[in-house]
Write an enzyme that holds these catalytic residues in place. Sequence first.
Site, PDB file in Angstrom:
ATOM      1  N   TRP A 103      24.923  21.737 120.053  1.00  0.00           N
ATOM      2  CA  TRP A 103      23.812  21.020 121.468  1.00  0.00           C
ATOM      3  C   TRP A 103      22.677  20.394 120.476  1.00  0.00           C
ATOM      4  O   TRP A 103      22.116  19.619 120.609  1.00  0.00           O
ATOM      5  CB  TRP A 103      24.234  21.410 122.721  1.00  0.00           C
ATOM      6  CG  TRP A 103      25.644  21.536 122.800  1.00  0.00           C
ATOM      7  CD1 TRP A 103      26.068  22.448 123.044  1.00  0.00           C
ATOM      8  CD2 TRP A 103      26.399  20.188 123.371  1.00  0.00           C
ATOM      9  NE1 TRP A 103      27.617  22.312 123.700  1.00  0.00           N
ATOM     10  CE2 TRP A 103      27.492  20.981 124.034  1.00  0.00           C
ATOM     11  CE3 TRP A 103      26.709  18.753 123.390  1.00  0.00           C
ATOM     12  CZ2 TRP A 103      28.759  20.310 124.238  1.00  0.00           C
ATOM     13  CZ3 TRP A 103      27.709  18.000 123.144  1.00  0.00           C
ATOM     14  CH2 TRP A 103      28.613  18.908 124.178  1.00  0.00           C
ATOM     15  N   ASP A 172      15.741  21.772 126.260  1.00  0.00           N
ATOM     16  CA  ASP A 172      17.454  21.317 126.939  1.00  0.00           C
ATOM     17  C   ASP A 172      17.518  22.207 127.598  1.00  0.00           C
ATOM     18  O   ASP A 172      18.457  23.920 127.110  1.00  0.00           O
ATOM     19  CB  ASP A 172      18.228  20.931 126.284  1.00  0.00           C
ATOM     20  CG  ASP A 172      19.782  20.227 127.000  1.00  0.00           C
ATOM     21  OD1 ASP A 172      20.224  21.189 127.992  1.00  0.00           O
ATOM     22  OD2 ASP A 172      20.374  20.366 125.727  1.00  0.00           O
ATOM     23  N   LYS A 196      26.765  24.159 134.631  1.00  0.00           N
ATOM     24  CA  LYS A 196      27.319  25.144 134.531  1.00  0.00           C
ATOM     25  C   LYS A 196      26.233  26.719 135.439  1.00  0.00           C
ATOM     26  O   LYS A 196      27.022  27.219 135.626  1.00  0.00           O
ATOM     27  CB  LYS A 196      26.493  25.535 132.933  1.00  0.00           C
ATOM     28  CG  LYS A 196      26.652  25.103 132.392  1.00  0.00           C
ATOM     29  CD  LYS A 196      26.519  24.759 130.375  1.00  0.00           C
ATOM     30  CE  LYS A 196      26.247  23.870 129.605  1.00  0.00           C
ATOM     31  NZ  LYS A 196      28.259  24.052 129.106  1.00  0.00           N
TER      32      LYS A 196
END
Length: 359
Positions: A103, A172, A196
């Site tokens: 990511w 992030d 999440k």
Amino acid sequence: MSMTVYNYAAGPAVLPRPVLKQVQAELLDYRGSHQSILEISHRSPLFNDIYAAAKERVLKLLKLDNRYDVLFLQGGGTLQFTMVPLNLATKYHRAAYANTGHWAARALEEARKIPHLQADQVTDAGPDFTTIPAVPQLPAGKYDYLHITANNTIYGTSYHHLPATTVPLVGDLSSNFLGQEYQFDRFALLYAGAQKNLAPAGLTIVVAQRQLLAADQGLPSMLNYAALARKASTLNTPPVFQIYVAKLVLGWLEEQGGVQAIAAANQRKAALIYDFLDNSRLFTNKVARTARSFTNIPFTTGTPELDQRFIAEARQAGLLNLAGHRLVGGMRASLYNAMPYEGAVALRDFMAKFEKENQ
């Protein structure tokens, strides 16, 4: 007797049971309005109260003052890969990226698609991504920001200390948002997909210094932090239900004792699994101990066929969604905030049983 089931999915992930019960109780009639929470208007006083409470709770849990603001957006963390450079890389037109996994690499890749922007990779933990390399000292007056991916769900690594830098820090935090302690006021901006640790899929949290959110770059409105901030995230219909669930989860986190307490609980759960893995003769975890994630733990038997047998037998035992990401295979246990300690114990005990039966 019914079997106890635990969900170790990396996302969408487990939500606190008390929150789900409250959602169930309020689903048909929210606060005596004779409307479902799924039906109320984003222009209504009911939603305004939800929005205000959610924002207040985010800032309180992060221990941030009114120099920061919160946006409730859509598009996932993936859209932020584009919005961050569009809105922030406006002085030097150059940004630094620490590449610590899939990511992080995606964030860099998306930034490089923007014309007139230079996105530099300043660290590389590849090809196995088993550690978190130190960020080199970045020169002043060169970069608009440094971007890090705080926790790497696929490879199971995490920053335990934020990099020392004079460049504005962007993070992030999608997979460890409000689940790991940081000095949050060191971030100029942080963002997180909520699916999440906070809410159902469809909500993205952006927390940023107000001065950044006030700097209007003349971008298309839905990509423009300043335009979204002026309208309190309601340039279009926001994800009302997800923000409502987030407000409830944030309240649940406060009841648990806040980020400090939930982070300690997450470390305790993770330590139970890592201790077993470190002493196992069958299972292995390749991540450097100093970089281990508290929330996503990958492991393998070393044999794909045996891995698949483990996943299948675990499912039959009520331990769900333990398959590793398709990029790496093996297994992965995600122990997010809502995963009870008993879930870690159940996984540890099943791993021990499986190892004994497959020597």
